[in-house]
Write a protein that holds these residues in place. Structure first.
Motif, short mmCIF file in Angstrom:
data_model
loop_
_atom_site.label_atom_id
_atom_site.label_comp_id
_atom_site.label_asym_id
_atom_site.label_seq_id
_atom_site.Cartn_x
_atom_site.Cartn_y
_atom_site.Cartn_z
N ILE A 1 69.68 -41.23 25.79
CA ILE A 1 70.29 -40.29 26.75
C ILE A 1 70.74 -41.04 28.00
N GLU A 2 69.95 -42.02 28.42
CA GLU A 2 70.31 -42.82 29.60
C GLU A 2 71.59 -43.60 29.34
N ARG A 3 71.72 -44.18 28.14
CA ARG A 3 72.94 -44.93 27.81
C ARG A 3 74.16 -44.02 27.78
N ARG B 1 67.04 -36.12 17.49
CA ARG B 1 66.46 -37.45 17.37
C ARG B 1 66.61 -38.36 18.59
N ALA B 2 67.55 -38.07 19.48
CA ALA B 2 67.83 -38.99 20.59
C ALA B 2 66.60 -39.19 21.47
N LYS B 3 66.37 -40.44 21.84
CA LYS B 3 65.27 -40.79 22.74
C LYS B 3 65.79 -40.85 24.17
N SER B 4 64.87 -40.96 25.11
CA SER B 4 65.27 -40.99 26.52
C SER B 4 66.19 -42.17 26.81
N ALA B 5 65.96 -43.32 26.16
CA ALA B 5 66.83 -44.48 26.38
C ALA B 5 68.24 -44.21 25.88
N LEU C 1 77.78 -44.85 20.87
CA LEU C 1 76.45 -44.66 21.45
C LEU C 1 75.79 -43.40 20.90
N LEU C 2 76.58 -42.35 20.71
CA LEU C 2 76.05 -41.11 20.17
C LEU C 2 75.57 -41.32 18.74
N GLY C 3 76.35 -42.07 17.95
CA GLY C 3 75.95 -42.37 16.58
C GLY C 3 74.66 -43.16 16.55
N ASN C 4 74.52 -44.13 17.45
CA ASN C 4 73.29 -44.93 17.50
C ASN C 4 72.08 -44.06 17.83
N SER C 5 72.29 -43.01 18.62
CA SER C 5 71.17 -42.17 19.03
C SER C 5 70.58 -41.34 17.89
N THR C 6 71.29 -41.25 16.76
CA THR C 6 70.76 -40.50 15.62
C THR C 6 69.74 -41.30 14.83
N GLY C 7 69.76 -42.63 15.01
CA GLY C 7 68.86 -43.48 14.25
C GLY C 7 69.28 -43.67 12.81
N ASN C 8 70.49 -43.20 12.47
CA ASN C 8 71.01 -43.32 11.11
C ASN C 8 72.03 -44.46 11.08
N GLN C 9 71.67 -45.57 10.42
CA GLN C 9 72.52 -46.76 10.44
C GLN C 9 73.88 -46.52 9.79
N ILE D 1 85.17 -35.31 29.99
CA ILE D 1 83.99 -35.48 30.83
C ILE D 1 83.09 -34.25 30.84
N ALA D 2 83.68 -33.09 31.11
CA ALA D 2 82.87 -31.87 31.21
C ALA D 2 82.13 -31.57 29.91
N SER D 3 82.83 -31.71 28.78
CA SER D 3 82.19 -31.41 27.50
C SER D 3 81.09 -32.41 27.17
N ARG D 4 81.29 -33.66 27.57
CA ARG D 4 80.26 -34.67 27.28
C ARG D 4 79.03 -34.47 28.16
N LEU D 5 79.25 -34.07 29.38
CA LEU D 5 78.10 -33.76 30.24
C LEU D 5 77.31 -32.58 29.68
N ARG D 6 78.02 -31.58 29.14
CA ARG D 6 77.33 -30.44 28.52
C ARG D 6 76.55 -30.91 27.29
N LEU D 7 77.15 -31.81 26.51
CA LEU D 7 76.48 -32.29 25.31
C LEU D 7 75.20 -33.04 25.67
N ILE D 8 75.27 -33.88 26.71
CA ILE D 8 74.08 -34.62 27.13
C ILE D 8 72.97 -33.66 27.54
N GLU D 9 73.33 -32.59 28.23
CA GLU D 9 72.32 -31.59 28.61
C GLU D 9 71.73 -30.92 27.37
N GLN D 10 72.57 -30.68 26.36
CA GLN D 10 72.06 -30.08 25.13
C GLN D 10 71.10 -31.03 24.42
N ILE D 11 71.42 -32.31 24.44
CA ILE D 11 70.54 -33.31 23.81
C ILE D 11 69.21 -33.37 24.55
N LYS D 12 69.27 -33.37 25.88
CA LYS D 12 68.03 -33.38 26.68
C LYS D 12 67.16 -32.17 26.34
#
Length: 206
Positions: free
Chosen positions: A112-114, A106-110, A144-152, A181-192
Motif C-alpha cells: 500500500i505504501e508503494r 492480499r496487499a500488505k502495508s508495504a 505495483l498492483l500486480g505485485n501486491s497480489t503475491g501471484n507471480q 489519480i482520483a480513481s487510484r486514490l479510491r482504490l488504495i482506500e479500498q485496499i486499506k
C-alpha cells in the motif's frame, strides 16, 4: 530427453533465488547424465522462455532470471503485429479488475505504501509539467498492483503489458492530463479497508 532436461533445470530453479548461477555446463551434464549438446539446446530453450539468462565472461554462465515477464513481454509485443493497441488495453482492463479484487484481500502495508508513493509521484510530476515521466510513472502503478497480489503469474502479465504500453507512450508522446489519480486514490482506500471482492470498483489504468 529434451523435455526431461528442461524439467530438471526448472526443478533446480526452485532451489535457487533470482540472480543465482546454475552449476556449470560440465556439472549439469554429469548431474543429469546427458550430453552437453542436449544440455545446451535445453538451456537455450529456457533462455527464450525467460527462465534463465546467459552471461558472458569469466563469471558468466546460466543465471536464474529476476523476472518472469521477459518472454511474456516478447509475446505481447509480437501479438501487436496482429492485434490493435486498443485490444491490448481492453484485455488489460479485464485483468486489472481481477487484480484489484485480489489486492484488497492480499496487499500488505508495504504494498500500500508503494502504491501511495507512486500516485504521489505521479501528482508531483504532473505539477512540474514533466508529462513523459509522469505517464511512465502512471503506467508503473499496474505493475505495483500486480505485485501486491503475491501471484507471480499475474505480476508477470501486468509487467509485460506495462512494458509494451511504455513503448507506445514513448513513440506517441504523453498527454498533459491525469484522469486516473482520483480513481487510484479510491482504490488504495479500498485496499486499506480490505473491501470485499464483489464491491471493488475498477481502477482506471490509462
Amino acid at each position: 530427453m529434451f523435455e526431461e532436461i528442461c524439467d530438471a533445470i526448472r526443478a533446480k530453479r526452485g532451489e535457487l533465488k533470482a540472480g543465482d548461477r546454475l552449476p556449470s555446463e560440465r556439472e549439469l551434464s554429469e548431474m543429469l547424465d546427458v550430453s552437453r549438446t542436449a544440455l545446451r539446446e535445453a538451456i537455450r530453450s529456457l533462455e527464450i522462455a525467460g527462465i534463465v539468462e546467459m552471461r558472458k565472461g569469466s563469471r558468466g554462465g546460466a543465471f536464474i532470471t529476476r523476472s518472469g515477464a521477459g518472454q511474456v513481454t516478447r509475446t505481447f509485443r509480437g501479438m501487436l503485429d496482429f492485434v490493435s493497441l486498443a485490444t491490448l488495453l481492453e484485455a488489460r482492463l479485464m485483468v486489472m479488475d481481477a487484480v484489484a479484487r485480489a489486492a484488497c484481500e492480499r496487499a500488505k502495508s508495504a504494498d500500500i505504501e508503494r502504491l501511495s508513493r507512486n500516485v504521489a509521484g505521479t501528482i508531483e510530476l504532473t505539477r512540474q509539467g514533466r508529462y513523459e515521466e509522469r505517464t511512465l510513472k502512471a503506467v508503473e502503478f499496474s505493475t505495483l498492483l500486480g505485485n501486491s497480489t503475491g501471484n507471480q503469474v499475474m505480476s508477470a502479465i501486468l509487467e509485460a503489458m506495462a512494458s509494451v504500453i511504455r513503448r507506445f507512450v514513448l513513440i506517441a508522446g504523453p498527454h498533459a492530463h491525469d484522469p486516473v489519480i482520483a480513481s487510484r486514490l479510491r482504490l488504495i482506500e479500498q485496499i486499506k479497508a480490505k473491501v470485499p471482492r464483489a464491491l471493488v470498483r475498477r481502477c482506471a489504468v490509462t
